[in-house]
Design an enzyme around this catalytic site. Structure first.
Site, PDB file in Angstrom:
ATOM      1  CG  ASP A  80      25.904  -9.580  36.753  1.00 27.27           C
ATOM      2  OD1 ASP A  80      24.757 -10.274  36.427  1.00 27.27           O
ATOM      3  OD2 ASP A  80      26.265  -8.860  35.908  1.00 27.27           O
ATOM      4  CE  LYS A  90      -3.341  -0.993   3.010  1.00 32.88           C
ATOM      5  NZ  LYS A  90      -4.092  -0.934   4.332  1.00 32.88           N
ATOM      6  CB  SER A 146      25.873  -5.327  26.364  1.00 29.50           C
ATOM      7  OG  SER A 146      26.908  -5.908  27.276  1.00 29.50           O
ATOM      8  CE  LYS A 187      25.758 -11.669  33.093  1.00 31.25           C
ATOM      9  NZ  LYS A 187      26.717 -10.977  34.105  1.00 31.25           N
ATOM     10  CG  ASP A 236      22.770 -25.932  36.216  1.00 32.89           C
ATOM     11  OD1 ASP A 236      21.891 -26.880  35.585  1.00 32.89           O
ATOM     12  OD2 ASP A 236      23.832 -26.326  36.397  1.00 32.89           O
TER      13      ASP A 236
END
Ligand code: 5IU
EC number: 2.4.2.10
Length: 452
Positions: free
Chosen positions: A294, A25, A349, A296, A299
């Site tokens: 931190d 369109k 990041s 992370k 498991d």
């Protein structure tokens, strides 16, 4: 359970997506064309589709189903028949005779209504439908969509606070068709380049203020973080990735007035001890900041639970916040309990990270459902009820030599609507960390105010 991939392949044979050159369109030449209407002509596929769409809604409470006319009407009807949730019908135009109602069917004010749409592009028409449905007194929270054309519509609705559940993105479709040799490599590249180059429809939706965000929070830790941010006028989290506990304590004392939290990697510290934790907590109480480990986690639930409560670091004894991957699924996150604020990793990041759009969207879906998850680490916008933590922030560097990619505070506030910037080397490696912490605090706050 219906297999999503098999469903797509069978639908492809019906001709719901075509490849070639199509003028849209807008006048743009597109290498593909999508039309989901043929699905209504296959009772078998329509029924399978309704089951797939309902599966995405299994944790949502809703009392009504409404399809956006026309393509989604048969889909919504099939979902209603399958789930026994009543259907209402939205008119395209209101009648100019009789009741002039926009919604047909039986409903009462305040009922929760899920909306069904076939394809989302810019999200504009869906937004109009939502407004009309809400005007009739119904509550819209969840929207199910078969295909996201990845042109910014999903993000637009998420920014407004709606939960958008999409069955496929156009990229998913391309990948599945390629894996089954319906598309060759050069076509895939052409389509992906088209998707990349084509400007997504950008809407300037202002970010919510911290005061507005505070109202959306249910967890004591997310409330606390925002309250600290407002009282100290800072959105800075310092990541003190240094080896010596003495150095961390010294830095904490120097920069404590300018931050909302200190982020640690306990396993970097060579002389980690209970006394270190005791001293750090003392400084955190005096200077009013939180402790963020931190870790992370990544498991199965049982192992994560042991890592969280046991070992040398006994994280659950001292951390206010902890990071966790969502790779092991939602039950692996339950083991952290309700007291700690869990921050999931939706997107990293670093260069070449595997956290693509598909992964991120699944991670966000899980995070939104969990009552102990207060937000995510990510490099793009999140639904506003989740807090966004953005690392990779530096005012002078654009990358390091190990894959890290940096942005400025202004960029992450304007483009991602972040809530908290995480700065590591920019502060702890500086000649004068206190001065740099003040600089990041000021830049972060200025960027927040500018983008509200
Ligand atoms: N961190 C990132 N990127 C990520 C995630 C975590 O940089 O995607 I998830 C951590 C790593 C480091 C801190 O502890 O944030 C950033 O430190 P620098 O500002 O020194 O890069």
């Amino acid at each position: 359970m219906i297999n999503k991939e098999k469903f797509l392949l069978k639908s492809y044979e019906l001709g719901i997506i075509k490849f070639g050159e199509f003028t849209l369109k807008s006048g743009i030449l597109s290498p593909f064309y999508v039309d989901l209407r043929p699905l209504a002509s296959s009772p078998e596929l329509l029924s399978e589709l309704s089951q797939l769409l309902l599966a995405m809604l299994k944790d949502c409470r809703h009392e009504l189903i409404c399809g956006v006319p026309y393509a989604a009407l048969p889909m919504a009807t099939a979902m209603s028949l399958e789930s026994k949730v009543p259907l209402i019908i939205k008119r395209k135009e209101s009648k100019n005779y009789g009741t002039k109602k926009m919604l047909e069917g039986i409903f009462t004010e305040g009922q929760r209504c899920v909306l069904v749409e076939d394809v989302i592009t810019s999200g504009k028409s869906l937004l109009e439908t939502i407004e009309e449905v809400e005007k009739e007194g119904l509550k819209v929270k969840d929207i199910v969509i078969v295909l996201d054309r990845q042109q910014g519509g999903k993000e637009l609705l998420e920014n407004k606070g709606y939960n958008v559940h999409t069955l496929f993105s156009i990229e998913n479709v391309i990948d599945i068709l390629y894996n089954h040799e319906f598309l060759n490599h050069s076509k895939v590249i052409k389509i992906k380049n088209f998707l990349k180059e084509r400007p997504t429809v950008q809407f300037s939706v202002p970010r919510l203020t911290y005061e507005e965000k505070l109202k959306l929070q249910n967890h004591p830790i997310s409330k606390k973080l925002i309250e600290i941010a407002l009282s100290k006028k800072t959105n800075l989290i310092a990541s003190l990735d240094t080896y010596k506990s003495e150095e961390i304590l010294k830095l904490a004392d120097q920069i404590g007035d300018f931050i909302v939290a200190i982020k640690l990697h306990a396993d970097i510290i060579t002389d980690f001890s209970e006394n270190f934790v005791y001293e750090l907590k003392k400084i955190a109480a005096i200077k009013n900041f939180l402790l963020f480990e931190d870790r992370k986690f990544g498991d199965i639930g049982n192992t994560q639970q042991m890592q969280f409560n046991g070992g040398v670091y006994k994280i659950s004894d001292w951390a206010d916040l902890v990071t966790s991957h969502v790779i092991a699924g939602e039950e692996s996150l339950q083991v952290f309990g309700e007291e700690i604020g869990v921050v999931t990793i939706a997107e990293m990041s670093s260069k070449g990270t595997l956290t693509d759009e598909n992964y991120k969207s699944k991670a966000i879906n899980i995070s939104s459902k969990m009552s102990n998850v207060i937000g995510c680490v990510a490099q793009s916008k999140l639904p506003p009820s989740l807090l966004l933590f953005t690392p990779g922030v530096n005012l002078t560097e654009s990358e390091d030599s190990k894959g890290q990619q940096f942005n400025t505070p202004e960029k992450v506030f304007s483009d991602y609507h972040t809530d908290f910037i995480i700065v590591g080397r920019g502060i702890y490696r500086a000649k004068n960390p206190e001065q740099e912490a003040i600089r990041y605090k000021e830049e972060g706050w200025k960027a927040y105010l500018k983008n509200c």
